[in-house]
Design an enzyme around this catalytic site. Structure first.
Site, short mmCIF file in Angstrom:
data_model
loop_
_atom_site.label_atom_id
_atom_site.label_comp_id
_atom_site.label_asym_id
_atom_site.label_seq_id
_atom_site.Cartn_x
_atom_site.Cartn_y
_atom_site.Cartn_z
CB SER A 11 -8.79 -0.81 -6.74
OG SER A 11 -8.18 -1.79 -5.92
CG HIS A 36 -5.21 -0.47 -9.40
ND1 HIS A 36 -4.08 0.10 -9.94
CD2 HIS A 36 -4.94 -0.71 -8.09
CE1 HIS A 36 -3.17 0.23 -8.99
NE2 HIS A 36 -3.67 -0.27 -7.86
CG ASP A 38 -4.32 -2.45 -5.03
OD1 ASP A 38 -3.32 -1.79 -5.36
OD2 ASP A 38 -5.46 -1.96 -4.93
CG HIS A 69 0.10 -1.07 -6.70
ND1 HIS A 69 -0.67 -0.47 -5.73
CD2 HIS A 69 1.39 -0.88 -6.33
CE1 HIS A 69 0.12 0.07 -4.82
NE2 HIS A 69 1.38 -0.19 -5.15
N GLY A 145 -1.78 -1.47 2.25
CA GLY A 145 -2.25 -2.62 3.01
C GLY A 145 -3.74 -2.83 3.02
CG PHE A 146 -5.65 -2.82 5.59
CD1 PHE A 146 -6.17 -4.10 5.75
CD2 PHE A 146 -4.46 -2.50 6.22
CE1 PHE A 146 -5.52 -5.03 6.54
CE2 PHE A 146 -3.80 -3.43 7.02
CZ PHE A 146 -4.34 -4.70 7.18
N GLY A 148 -10.24 1.44 1.76
CA GLY A 148 -11.16 2.19 2.60
C GLY A 148 -10.52 3.21 3.52
CG ASP A 178 -4.49 2.91 -5.18
OD1 ASP A 178 -5.62 3.06 -4.70
OD2 ASP A 178 -3.93 1.80 -5.27
N GLY A 180 -7.92 6.35 -0.89
CA GLY A 180 -8.83 7.35 -0.37
C GLY A 180 -9.51 8.20 -1.42
N GLY A 200 -11.47 2.04 -5.38
CA GLY A 200 -12.13 0.77 -5.12
C GLY A 200 -13.55 0.95 -4.65
#
Length: 221
Positions: A11, A36, A38, A69, A145-146, A148, A178, A180, A200
């Site tokens: 990602s 990917h 986002d 996505h 949204g974020f 990590g 997708d 974690g 990512g």
């Protein structure tokens, strides 16, 4: 019976934007199959990221599948621009589309493969009426949204349910996960039924990206 492996989809939410082209080439060099992307609008997802221009800029750099996505409200408004930019998959959220079947047909008419995504709080059964029309089902393992964030483990249990439905009904959609995903837990997602592993940080922060891809694909376990 051979052990199942998955497709790797790094990602670019975790990419170094200052050298985007080089980073995209590294995805291909490392052995991943998909990129990917986002897309967040600051409304459906509480963050802003990329638009169709990013896809258009990436498209000449790689022949890999561009997996878009869209974490956006009114996803139907973006279909034509992403198709023109060169997207291969257009995945939207069932939570953001009142007329999901119509959106799926519009995606197909634009020449892209339709995917649907569900957030952690959405159960699998809401997809019952559209699974036969899809090329991809994306299970979010974190709230959108974020990057990590830590995986919500219970979300993985949606995978066996969808694997069973796919087998019983003869559907052909791929299952993607997708959120974690790390080189340590990717194999668990694959065992549960994932066909595509989105990651990512696990890829872009790895000292050996080729080795990371093998672990994300389930080859090194």
């Amino acid at each position: 019976m051979a052990k199942k492996t998955a497709l790797a989809a790094p990602s670019i939410l975790s990419v170094d934007y200052g050298c985007l082209a080089e980073e995209i080439r590294s995805v291909e060099t490392a052995g991943a199959e998909w990129v990917h992307i986002d897309v967040m609008d600051g409304h459906f997802a509480p963050n802003l990221s990329f638009g169709p221009k990013t896809v258009a800029d990436i498209r000449p750099v790689t022949k890999l599948i561009l997996d878009c996505h869209l974490m956006v409200s009114n996803p139907q408004d973006y279909i034509e621009t992403f198709a023109e930019a060169g997207a291969d998959y257009f995945t939207f959220h069932i939570e953001a589309a009142l007329h999901a079947n119509r959106v799926i047909q519009q995606i197909k008419a634009a020449g892209m493969k339709p995917g649907i995504c569900i957030v952690p709080s959405t159960p699998v059964h809401v997809l019952d009426e559209i699974l036969d029309e899809l090329d991809l089902v994306l299970i979010l393992l974190v709230n959108p949204g974020f990057g990590g964030q830590k995986m919500i483990p219970s979300c993985l249990e949606k995978l066996p349910k969808l694997v069973s439905i796919r087998k019983e009904s003869g559907y052909n959609f791929l299952l993607s996960v997708d959120g974690g995903i790390t080189t340590e837990n990717a194999s668990l997602a694959i065992e549960k039924g994932a066909d595509v592993i989105v990651a990512g940080n696990a890829f872009f922060t790895a000292s050996d990206r080729a080795a990371a891809v093998k672990k994300l694909k389930g080859i090194d376990y």
